[in-house]
Design an enzyme around this catalytic site. Structure first.
Site, PDB file in Angstrom:
ATOM      1  N   LYS A 134     -22.890  -5.932   3.909  1.00 38.84           N
ATOM      2  CA  LYS A 134     -23.813  -4.801   3.973  1.00 38.84           C
ATOM      3  C   LYS A 134     -25.191  -5.278   3.579  1.00 38.84           C
ATOM      4  O   LYS A 134     -25.354  -5.964   2.559  1.00 38.84           O
ATOM      5  CB  LYS A 134     -23.354  -3.701   2.982  1.00 38.84           C
ATOM      6  CG  LYS A 134     -24.247  -2.478   3.009  1.00 38.84           C
ATOM      7  CD  LYS A 134     -23.868  -1.534   4.118  1.00 38.84           C
ATOM      8  CE  LYS A 134     -24.934  -0.511   4.458  1.00 38.84           C
ATOM      9  NZ  LYS A 134     -25.993  -1.017   5.386  1.00 38.84           N
TER      10      LYS A 134
ATOM     11  N   GLN B  12     -28.350  -9.632  -2.160  1.00 41.98           N
ATOM     12  CA  GLN B  12     -27.626  -8.427  -1.751  1.00 41.98           C
ATOM     13  C   GLN B  12     -26.203  -8.406  -2.318  1.00 41.98           C
ATOM     14  O   GLN B  12     -25.674  -7.343  -2.627  1.00 41.98           O
ATOM     15  CB  GLN B  12     -27.618  -8.354  -0.220  1.00 41.98           C
ATOM     16  CG  GLN B  12     -27.446  -6.963   0.338  1.00 41.98           C
ATOM     17  CD  GLN B  12     -28.735  -6.147   0.378  1.00 41.98           C
ATOM     18  OE1 GLN B  12     -29.785  -6.683   0.700  1.00 41.98           O
ATOM     19  NE2 GLN B  12     -28.658  -4.884   0.059  1.00 41.98           N
TER      20      GLN B  12
ATOM     21  N   LYS C 256     -26.595  -7.093  -5.916  1.00 42.95           N
ATOM     22  CA  LYS C 256     -27.141  -5.732  -5.885  1.00 42.95           C
ATOM     23  C   LYS C 256     -26.071  -4.738  -5.439  1.00 42.95           C
ATOM     24  O   LYS C 256     -25.854  -3.711  -6.073  1.00 42.95           O
ATOM     25  CB  LYS C 256     -28.321  -5.710  -4.902  1.00 42.95           C
ATOM     26  CG  LYS C 256     -29.012  -4.373  -4.804  1.00 42.95           C
ATOM     27  CD  LYS C 256     -29.874  -4.237  -3.551  1.00 42.95           C
ATOM     28  CE  LYS C 256     -30.868  -5.345  -3.355  1.00 42.95           C
ATOM     29  NZ  LYS C 256     -31.885  -5.017  -2.329  1.00 42.95           N
TER      30      LYS C 256
ATOM     31  N   LYS D 233     -27.340  -9.987   5.258  1.00 44.14           N
ATOM     32  CA  LYS D 233     -28.736  -9.673   5.612  1.00 44.14           C
ATOM     33  C   LYS D 233     -29.027 -10.265   6.981  1.00 44.14           C
ATOM     34  O   LYS D 233     -28.395 -11.237   7.391  1.00 44.14           O
ATOM     35  CB  LYS D 233     -29.689 -10.311   4.588  1.00 44.14           C
ATOM     36  CG  LYS D 233     -31.061  -9.663   4.553  1.00 44.14           C
ATOM     37  CD  LYS D 233     -31.048  -8.447   3.640  1.00 44.14           C
ATOM     38  CE  LYS D 233     -32.354  -7.699   3.658  1.00 44.14           C
ATOM     39  NZ  LYS D 233     -32.392  -6.712   2.551  1.00 44.14           N
TER      40      LYS D 233
ATOM     41  N   GLY E 264     -31.862  -0.874   7.571  1.00 43.82           N
ATOM     42  CA  GLY E 264     -33.273  -1.250   7.654  1.00 43.82           C
ATOM     43  C   GLY E 264     -33.721  -2.154   6.527  1.00 43.82           C
ATOM     44  O   GLY E 264     -33.028  -2.328   5.528  1.00 43.82           O
ATOM     45  N   ASP E 265     -34.872  -2.743   6.710  1.00 46.54           N
ATOM     46  CA  ASP E 265     -35.597  -3.479   5.679  1.00 46.54           C
ATOM     47  C   ASP E 265     -37.045  -3.476   6.198  1.00 46.54           C
ATOM     48  O   ASP E 265     -37.399  -2.617   7.016  1.00 46.54           O
ATOM     49  CB  ASP E 265     -35.030  -4.906   5.510  1.00 46.54           C
ATOM     50  CG  ASP E 265     -35.490  -5.570   4.205  1.00 46.54           C
ATOM     51  OD1 ASP E 265     -34.938  -5.271   3.151  1.00 46.54           O
ATOM     52  OD2 ASP E 265     -36.434  -6.392   4.254  1.00 46.54           O
TER      53      ASP E 265
ATOM     54  N   ASN F 257     -41.802   2.438   3.289  1.00 40.84           N
ATOM     55  CA  ASN F 257     -40.798   3.403   2.871  1.00 40.84           C
ATOM     56  C   ASN F 257     -40.515   3.373   1.364  1.00 40.84           C
ATOM     57  O   ASN F 257     -40.437   4.415   0.720  1.00 40.84           O
ATOM     58  CB  ASN F 257     -39.522   3.085   3.656  1.00 40.84           C
ATOM     59  CG  ASN F 257     -38.545   4.198   3.584  1.00 40.84           C
ATOM     60  OD1 ASN F 257     -38.897   5.342   3.844  1.00 40.84           O
ATOM     61  ND2 ASN F 257     -37.334   3.883   3.196  1.00 40.84           N
TER      62      ASN F 257
ATOM     63  N   SER G   8     -26.957   4.051   1.436  1.00 44.54           N
ATOM     64  CA  SER G   8     -26.344   3.558   2.677  1.00 44.54           C
ATOM     65  C   SER G   8     -24.820   3.624   2.566  1.00 44.54           C
ATOM     66  O   SER G   8     -24.129   4.017   3.508  1.00 44.54           O
ATOM     67  CB  SER G   8     -26.749   2.102   2.945  1.00 44.54           C
ATOM     68  OG  SER G   8     -27.970   2.040   3.634  1.00 44.54           O
TER      69      SER G   8
END
Ligand code: GLU
Length: 448
Positions: free
Chosen positions: A92, A113, A116, A128, A167-168, A243, A380
């Site tokens: 993810k 990630q 996290k 990623k 998204g990123d 964002n 998410s």
């Protein structure tokens, strides 16, 4: 083998086999250093080669992304997806579209990630992806054709139980829409849970758009409360105006803070009256223009070229929400001279290793990205839950879950920091808390 030696040896080997990937080395160095006390307590992690395995992605994909621009010219970009670790759930992590994207950037992001996502307490592994495609100045049609080409290759390697992109930087609701449309077309199936950050009328979750920014403020609020303080009347500087930055500003203002500056990659704006968010949203979310436009609407505000100058503004709380390595040692020192009390990382790895040390050595409350910006990926995961249930929660329900998740991340971070002898060091605390869950799952699953 002794814990420190084990960590140093594994780090050197990692550097050698990933020559020149400096951002990746940086992200690994920070985590590895934090883990020495863990290996002292848990030799079984050493015996099972946890570190050697965790630093090697399970799968790395690089692919050609050809597309045709509005003038009929053929363009070729490079696509990436790093499927780093699936010990606790499907891979993810977001997709980044930016000209600086390369293997090192995607690997550092994918590595971060893992920890996290683990910190959120939800069942998601780490991954990623992205491309060196530059969305700036591209037409809507060009964005769509790029996204369709990117997904034509990526669709072979993702799925709701395998890998769930989102998204990123450079990827928001519009891009997710085009990616989802192409995935659905290629797979002839309505697999809502294959992507997150979707539009609300086709499987998206309320609060996903706001989640990273709101989550950042919830985390920093916990740090402040832990020391008997709050956002009320604090002067806040937020870098970026995407964002993450926009919704961090929104929530900080709701909690009574005065946000006085934000930026984009060209420069920053300073508004001593407090940033007017409606103007920023109009410029960035609707018109997709540069932040410089702000001074057309607010005559008292100033615009300065050179975005890094934002860190020279006197503030109580600094929230780097733009990109990696946007605060260096010198800039950290200036922030401290100007009296900063808390720093919360909204972007991924926005502070260099030296800057982090400066903050920690000077007693600044420092919320590291893995903990502080986990709200985005947490919601998410809540979007995935709602997709599995074929149901959606209200804004208030999702927001409350997000708030609880951020509180738990803070509690676990503080707990691990104390337990391993690093009180108030949330970098070490977050790294250890994130690592333990993944490491134990890897132990349970054998050498894979
Ligand atoms: N790109 C975000 C991050 O850095 C969100 C990832 C996601 O929602 O999967 O965590």
């Amino acid at each position: 083998m002794n814990a420190k030696k084990y960590v140093e040896k594994t780090f050197e080997e990692m550097k050698q086999r990933n020559d020149g990937q400096i951002e990746f080395h940086q992200a690994v160095e920070e985590v590895f250093k934090s883990l020495i006390p863990v290996f002292e307590k848990h030799p079984e992690y050493i015996e099972n080669g946890i570190l050697e395995r965790i630093v090697e992605p399970e799968r790395q994909l690089m692919f050609r992304v050809p597309w045709v621009d509005d003038n009929g010219n053929v363009k070729v970009n490079r696509g990436f997806r790093i499927q780093f670790n699936s010990a606790i759930g499907p891979y993810k992590g977001g997709l980044r579209l930016h000209p600086t994207v390369n293997l090192s950037i995607i690997k550092f992001l994918g590595f971060e990630q893992i920890f996290k996502n683990s910190l959120t307490g939800l069942p998601i592994g780490g991954g990623k992806g992205g491309s060196d495609f530059d969305p700036k100045g591209k037409s809507d049609g060009e964005i769509m054709r790029f996204c369709q080409s990117f997904m034509t290759e990526l669709c072979k390697y993702i799925g709701q139980y395998m890998d769930v992109p989102a998204g990123d930087i450079g990827v928001g609701g519009r891009e997710i829409g085009y990616l989802f449309g192409q995935y659905k077309r290629l797979k002839s199936t309505y697999e809502a849970g294959v992507l997150t950050g979707k539009g609300l009328n086709y499987g998206g979750s309320l609060v996903r758009k706001e989640a990273t920014g709101y989550g950042l403020i919830y985390f920093v609020d916990e740090m402040l409360k832990g020391k008997g303080m709050s956002f009320k009347d604090k002067k806040v500087v937020v870098s970026g105006s995407g964002n993450v930055a926009i919704y961090a500003m929104e929530k900080a203002q709701q909690l009574g803070a005065k946000v006085i500056a934000c930026s984009d990659s060209n420069g920053y704006i300073y508004d001593k009256n407090g940033i007017d968010l409606d103007t920023v949203k109009k410029i960035k979310e609707v018109e997709r223009k540069r932040i410089k436009e702000y001074i057309k609407y607010h005559k008292d505000a100033e615009y300065h070229e050179e975005h890094r100058g934002i860190w020279t503004i006197q503030c109580d709380i600094a929230l780097p929400c733009a990109t990696q390595n946007e605060i260096n040692e010198q800039e950290a020192k200036v922030l401290i001279e100007n009296g900063v009390i808390a720093v919360g990382e909204g972007a991924n790895m926005p502070s260099t290793l030296d800057a982090v040390n400066v903050f920690l050595q000077n007693g600044v409350l420092f919320g590291p990205a893995k903990a502080a910006n986990a709200g985005g990926v947490a919601v998410s995961a809540l979007e995935m839950s709602q997709n599995s249930m074929r149901y959606s929660w209200t804004f208030e329900e999702v927001d409350e879950r997000l708030n609880n998740i951020m509180k738990n991340i803070y509690i676990n971070t503080v707990k691990c920091a104390e337990e391993y002898g690093y009180k108030d060091n949330y970098v070490v605390g977050a790294n250890i808390a994130g690592f333990l869950k993944v490491a134990d799952a890897m132990l349970a699953q054998g050498i894979v």
